[in-house]
Design a protein around this motif. Structure first.
Motif, short mmCIF file in Angstrom:
data_model
loop_
_atom_site.label_atom_id
_atom_site.label_comp_id
_atom_site.label_asym_id
_atom_site.label_seq_id
_atom_site.Cartn_x
_atom_site.Cartn_y
_atom_site.Cartn_z
N TRP A 98 0.84 -1.20 0.00
CA TRP A 98 0.00 0.00 0.00
C TRP A 98 0.87 1.25 0.00
O TRP A 98 0.63 2.19 -0.76
CB TRP A 98 -0.92 0.01 1.23
CG TRP A 98 -1.79 1.22 1.27
CD1 TRP A 98 -3.01 1.39 0.69
CD2 TRP A 98 -1.49 2.48 1.90
NE1 TRP A 98 -3.48 2.66 0.92
CE2 TRP A 98 -2.56 3.35 1.67
CE3 TRP A 98 -0.41 2.95 2.62
CZ2 TRP A 98 -2.59 4.65 2.13
CZ3 TRP A 98 -0.43 4.25 3.10
CH2 TRP A 98 -1.51 5.08 2.85
N LEU B 77 2.60 1.71 -3.42
CA LEU B 77 1.70 2.14 -4.49
C LEU B 77 1.12 3.53 -4.26
O LEU B 77 0.86 4.26 -5.21
CB LEU B 77 0.57 1.12 -4.66
CG LEU B 77 1.00 -0.27 -5.16
CD1 LEU B 77 -0.19 -1.20 -5.20
CD2 LEU B 77 1.66 -0.17 -6.52
N SER B 78 0.89 3.90 -3.00
CA SER B 78 0.28 5.21 -2.74
C SER B 78 1.33 6.31 -2.64
O SER B 78 1.14 7.40 -3.18
CB SER B 78 -0.55 5.18 -1.46
OG SER B 78 0.29 5.11 -0.32
N LEU C 204 -3.59 9.76 6.05
CA LEU C 204 -3.58 8.77 4.98
C LEU C 204 -2.86 7.49 5.41
O LEU C 204 -3.27 6.39 5.00
CB LEU C 204 -2.93 9.36 3.73
CG LEU C 204 -3.71 10.53 3.12
CD1 LEU C 204 -2.94 11.14 1.97
CD2 LEU C 204 -5.08 10.07 2.65
N GLY D 142 -4.44 3.74 5.44
CA GLY D 142 -3.73 2.60 4.88
C GLY D 142 -3.66 1.45 5.87
O GLY D 142 -3.88 0.29 5.52
N PHE E 276 1.99 8.03 -0.04
CA PHE E 276 1.55 9.07 0.89
C PHE E 276 2.14 8.84 2.27
O PHE E 276 2.13 7.72 2.77
CB PHE E 276 0.02 9.10 1.00
CG PHE E 276 -0.66 9.56 -0.26
CD1 PHE E 276 -0.45 10.83 -0.75
CD2 PHE E 276 -1.49 8.70 -0.96
CE1 PHE E 276 -1.07 11.25 -1.91
CE2 PHE E 276 -2.11 9.10 -2.12
CZ PHE E 276 -1.90 10.39 -2.59
#
Length: 181
Positions: free
Chosen positions: A39, A42-43, A50, A54, A45
């Motif tokens: 996560w 891919l993000s 956030l 996640g 952040f």
């Protein structure tokens, strides 16, 4: 006649469940760390809100996997970790070399294709080993695992050099080493 639960626990009959719970906990932790790492990758952040979302989404996924009884050796193969990382490095090099060879063929004025189907013996003992081996063959440019049978894979090779039996034997040996650890 049923024995009360206390008497079964006192006789030590519930120990295997405790051992399974420990293994299941290790798999749950491994899966949650892997999910959060994916996560985060891919993000990208790093803001606290956030990150919290996640973590919550990973925990929800873990809860659903637990409820569906998906935390087994096939779904979360934590026993493969160290050896698999070394194998991925080796496989990456093989993919690169194979990609260069296929690129030369494609860019040549006259493509020297010598397509063939070959039978590759399978020495892996587990389903996970079969999957890793078949996918490794398919990931390597110029080869595709077309069919699987007990004890052998049918592989389509683009060229004669891609159909090298020694290369498949080396790959199969390395996958078998991952399985053994």
């Amino acid at each position: 006649m049923r024995l009360p639960i206390r008497s079964r626990a006192a006789k030590g009959l519930l120990r295997p469940d405790r051992q399974q719970a420990g293994g299941s906990m290790a798999k749950a932790i491994g899966l949650s760390v892997a999910l959060f790492a994916l996560w985060l990758t891919l993000s990208g952040f790093f803001k606290p809100f956030l990150l919290m979302l996640g973590v919550l989404s990973c925990l929800l996924t873990l809860y659903l996997a637990f409820r569906m009884k998906l935390l087994d050796d096939e779904a979360v193969p934590i026993q493969l970790r160290p050896a698999l990382l070394l194998y991925w490095g080796w496989l990456g090099g093989e993919i690169f070399k194979s990609a260069m060879a296929v690129s030369k063929i494609i860019l040549a004025r006259e493509m020297a294709l010598q397509q063939q189907l070959i039978a590759v013996p399978v020495t892996q003992k587990t389903d996970m080993g079969h999957v890793i081996f078949a996918n490794s063959i398919t990931l390597t440019p110029g080869t595709v695992t077309v069919e699987t049978r007990p004890g052998l894979f049918l592989v389509h090779a683009l060229t004669e050099s891609a159909a090298d039996a020694d290369g498949f034997a080396e790959m199969g040996r390395r996958v078998a080493e991952i399985e053994a650890r």
